[in-house]
Design an enzyme around this catalytic site. Structure first.
Site, PDB file in Angstrom:
ATOM      1  N   ASP A  59     -13.981 -22.798  -6.931  1.00 36.76           N
ATOM      2  CA  ASP A  59     -13.442 -22.802  -5.560  1.00 36.76           C
ATOM      3  C   ASP A  59     -13.816 -21.556  -4.779  1.00 36.76           C
ATOM      4  OD1 ASP A  59     -11.939 -21.024  -7.022  1.00 36.76           O
ATOM      5  OD2 ASP A  59      -9.980 -21.856  -6.479  1.00 36.76           O
ATOM      6  N   SER A 109       0.844  -1.190   0.000  1.00 35.84           N
ATOM      7  CA  SER A 109       0.000   0.000   0.000  1.00 35.84           C
ATOM      8  C   SER A 109       0.889   1.254   0.000  1.00 35.84           C
ATOM      9  CB  SER A 109      -0.963  -0.022   1.198  1.00 35.84           C
ATOM     10  OG  SER A 109      -1.947   0.973   1.064  1.00 35.84           O
ATOM     11  N   VAL A 120     -13.246 -18.534  -5.771  1.00 39.60           N
ATOM     12  CA  VAL A 120     -12.209 -17.529  -5.995  1.00 39.60           C
ATOM     13  C   VAL A 120     -12.264 -17.058  -7.446  1.00 39.60           C
ATOM     14  CG1 VAL A 120      -9.732 -17.047  -5.975  1.00 39.60           C
ATOM     15  CG2 VAL A 120     -10.727 -18.598  -4.262  1.00 39.60           C
ATOM     16  N   ASP A 144     -16.521 -17.256 -10.838  1.00 39.11           N
ATOM     17  CA  ASP A 144     -15.663 -18.237 -10.178  1.00 39.11           C
ATOM     18  C   ASP A 144     -15.111 -19.263 -11.162  1.00 39.11           C
ATOM     19  OD1 ASP A 144     -14.536 -20.222  -8.602  1.00 39.11           O
ATOM     20  OD2 ASP A 144     -16.374 -20.685  -7.504  1.00 39.11           O
ATOM     21  N   ASP A 186      -8.638  -6.278  -5.015  1.00 37.98           N
ATOM     22  CA  ASP A 186      -8.308  -5.161  -4.129  1.00 37.98           C
ATOM     23  C   ASP A 186      -9.400  -4.099  -4.199  1.00 37.98           C
ATOM     24  OD1 ASP A 186      -7.170  -2.800  -2.961  1.00 37.98           O
ATOM     25  OD2 ASP A 186      -5.170  -3.560  -3.364  1.00 37.98           O
ATOM     26  N   ASP A 188     -11.984 -19.551 -14.651  1.00 35.58           N
ATOM     27  CA  ASP A 188     -10.589 -19.991 -14.709  1.00 35.58           C
ATOM     28  C   ASP A 188     -10.468 -21.504 -14.798  1.00 35.58           C
ATOM     29  OD1 ASP A 188     -11.421 -20.663 -12.182  1.00 35.58           O
ATOM     30  OD2 ASP A 188      -9.620 -19.969 -11.164  1.00 35.58           O
ATOM     31  N   HIS A 198      -7.000  -5.971  -0.267  1.00 33.93           N
ATOM     32  CA  HIS A 198      -5.932  -4.978  -0.205  1.00 33.93           C
ATOM     33  C   HIS A 198      -4.870  -5.390   0.810  1.00 33.93           C
ATOM     34  CE1 HIS A 198      -3.832  -1.268  -0.650  1.00 33.93           C
ATOM     35  NE2 HIS A 198      -4.024  -0.911   0.599  1.00 33.93           N
TER      36      HIS A 198
END
Length: 580
Positions: A272, A198, A274, A265, A445, A268, A491
């Site tokens: 999962d 950051s 994510v 999700d 983020d 990809d 973040h």
């Protein structure tokens, strides 16, 4: 040999590395090894030196380094500048002499803080590095830049700005490295590393760009660079809501985020929870598909500690409803990023699957309605650093338009370009000095756009390798500078909304292996710190390659996908000058 009477029999020791922590961790010994003539204009205050030994210190459940137990010497000291009535404080943690491995680590802060207290220092000591922080001359390690800026209404504290921007971190490394070599009585090479995220990431770039020969390796996370744009950008969703005349309940935007995660999700190749491919999410997900979906959030009460130790209690009522067309339109406008009245791009926003923290509204019990809640992340920047007024936030956004935000961005850019923008794209001196960079950014983020890091990486590539192909220039840069987009990460941290995502917890160890052993991290080592696979290892693809799973989500490939890459390319045509 440098002990000068710290313990009986010290003269018989051949070096500090043959001594115990108890032998060397005394104020008298620390004073005796203060470097002389460390840099022109710097005056070390020997009377300020303290030293305390700490044994069996332990850390656990951290995101930037693994669990560890260690001993260290905590040294504090002060210095000033010739001709100035100032004082800068340093805190150094030095490992036990038998654990020291000829390494130095500088660490950074976050927000308007120039340091992260002692939170980052264990990440150096556990790897045999002396580690340090600076207070920037702000009057104490817990004091931040906004506590000393402006000096008074209308008067900028430029000395504090330059200390914050780059100077104090430079002096931390110069003094810290010299002191470390004296403390351990070593003449061999001292490897110098930086690690921060950051604001700490921006501080890392400030050092790499300005003092290239000072560093062997820098680990830079989600940097708050491009300061003029970055700070004002927090206000963008507030202006979207005000312009549209719609203030969505926080639960509505949270529902849109959760539906985005669910829809994207699998893109990809692995289900999962994510979102590893926010680029594919941009290409295939339509926010309007969330219209009509039901949301519910329980009532809650939270307490916030404001500045000047004033507490505030916030009560949020139970929220029930369905995603509205206005809510979806507001989310879509935010995700598109800031544009002026002619459609020209001023800046970028966060990737789909990120939370809408900056857009959060507040509940007014008197009117039984949701209303604007101006985020102080952007508001304080405008009041203190652009308007030079001692105020912690804007009181209103009346008459503030998208063009106003771009005007504020331009003012911050021009006023602080030489100190806070931190986007100098020619890193040739650092590359020629043999330095290495691991640059990482959470793909979800919600505070600093992931695309910000991609844009800077591409600016460096275009400036340093202008006459060779995209693939050749990317490969050449990967020899010393690698960028990794961390799937699902928030973040500078893991993400409660995507707990199964991995996080690169051992970045400094990876960097040390790259610098000292020549092991180039083609993929970045990561660990699942929560979720179903907690404790398992993971690997993160290096930009511009993107993750793609096959065999029912069991085999990871890092693939080249031009359409995906194109979603990360931005032209900031709201400005006449190039925005690196």
């Amino acid at each position: 040999m440098r002990f000068l009477g710290t313990v009986a029999g010290a003269a018989a020791l051949s070096s500090a590395q043959a001594a115990s922590l108890k032998d060397v961790c005394t104020a008298s010994y620390a004073k005796s090894v203060l470097p002389t003539n460390v840099a022109q204009g710097i005056e070390l205050d020997s009377s300020s030196v303290t030293a305390n030994a700490v044994y069996n210190a332990s850390v656990s459940n951290e995101v930037f380094f693994p669990d560890a137990t260690f001993d260290y010497c905590n040294v504090t000291l002060a210095y000033s500048h010739s001709g100035r009535d100032d004082q800068i404080l340093l805190e150094l943690w030095l490992p036990s002499p038998d654990k020291f491995k000829n390494r130095w680590l500088s660490t950074g802060g976050g927000g308007f803080a120039i340091n992260s207290g002692s939170n980052s220092l264990p990440g150096g000591v556990m790897y045999g590095a002396a580690a340090g922080i600076t207070d920037g001359g702000f009057g104490g390690f817990s004091n931040q830049l906004d506590s000393v800026f402006p000096t008074a209404n209308g008067t900028a504290n430029l000395e504090a700005i330059y200390n914050f921007g780059y100077q104090s971190h430079h002096e931390l490394s110069v003094i810290g490295k010299a002191f470390t070599k004296n403390f351990f009585n070593v003449s061999d090479k001292l490897y110098a590393y930086y690690q921060g995220c950051s604001e700490g990431g921006r501080e890392g770039w400030s050092q790499v760009q300005r003092f290239p020969e000072e560093w062997d390796g820098a680990v830079i996370g989600a940097p708050a660079m491009r300061y003029g744009q970055q700070q004002v950008n927090h206000l963008y969703p507030d202006v979207v809501e005000q312009t549209m005349g719609y203030y969505p309940p926080p639960c509505e935007l949270q529902k849109i985020m959760n539906l985005t995660i669910a829809a994207c999700d699998s893109l990809d190749g692995k289900v999962d929870g994510v979102v590893s491919r926010t680029d594919l999410c941009k290409l295939h997900f339509n926010v309007n598909s969330t219209i009509g979906e039901h949301y519910h959030c329980d009532a809650s009460t939270s307490s916030t500690m404001l500045k000047k130790r004033v507490g505030m209690t916030n009560t949020t009522p139970e929220q029930n409803g369905t995603v509205t067309a206005k809510g979806a339109a507001a989310a879509a406008k935010m995700l598109d990023g800031l544009r002026d009245s002619e459609g020209r791009r001023g800046y970028i926003w966060y990737q789909p699957s990120s939370s809408f923290d900056d857009a959060e509204t507040q509940y007014n019990s008197d009117t039984d309605s949701w209303e604007l809640d101006i985020t102080s992340l952007g508001g304080e920047w405008v009041t203190r650093f652009l308007q030079l007024v001692e105020a912690d936030n804007l009181s209103t956004l009346n008459n503030v338009t998208y063009n106003t935000l771009i005007d504020w961005m331009t003012l911050g850019w021009t006023r602080y370009e030489d100190v806070l923008q931190t986007t100098w794209p020619d890193l040739t001196p650092f590359q020629q000095a043999g330095g290495k960079i691991i640059h990482f950014h959470g793909e979800s983020d919600p505070s600093i756009p992931t695309g910000s890091s991609v844009h800077y990486h591409e600016s460096v590539r275009n400036i340093m390798y202008p006459h060779i192909s995209y693939n050749a220039s990317t490969e050449a840069m990967a020899d010393w500078y690698r960028l990794y987009l961390v799937p699902g990460a928030a973040h500078c941290n893991t993400n409660d909304y995507q707990p199964n995502a991995p996080f690169p917890q051992t970045n400094l160890a990876v960097m040390i292996d790259w610098v000292e052993n020549g092991v180039n991290p083609h993929t970045l080592n990561a660990t699942h710190l929560a979720g179903a696979n907690k404790g398992a290892n993971a690997q993160i693809c290096a930009w511009p390659l993107r993750p793609l799973w096959s065999n029912n989500g069991t085999s990871l490939e890092c693939v080249y996908d031009q359409k995906s890459i194109d979603t990360w390319q931005y032209t900031f045509d709201a400005y006449k000058l190039p925005l690196y």
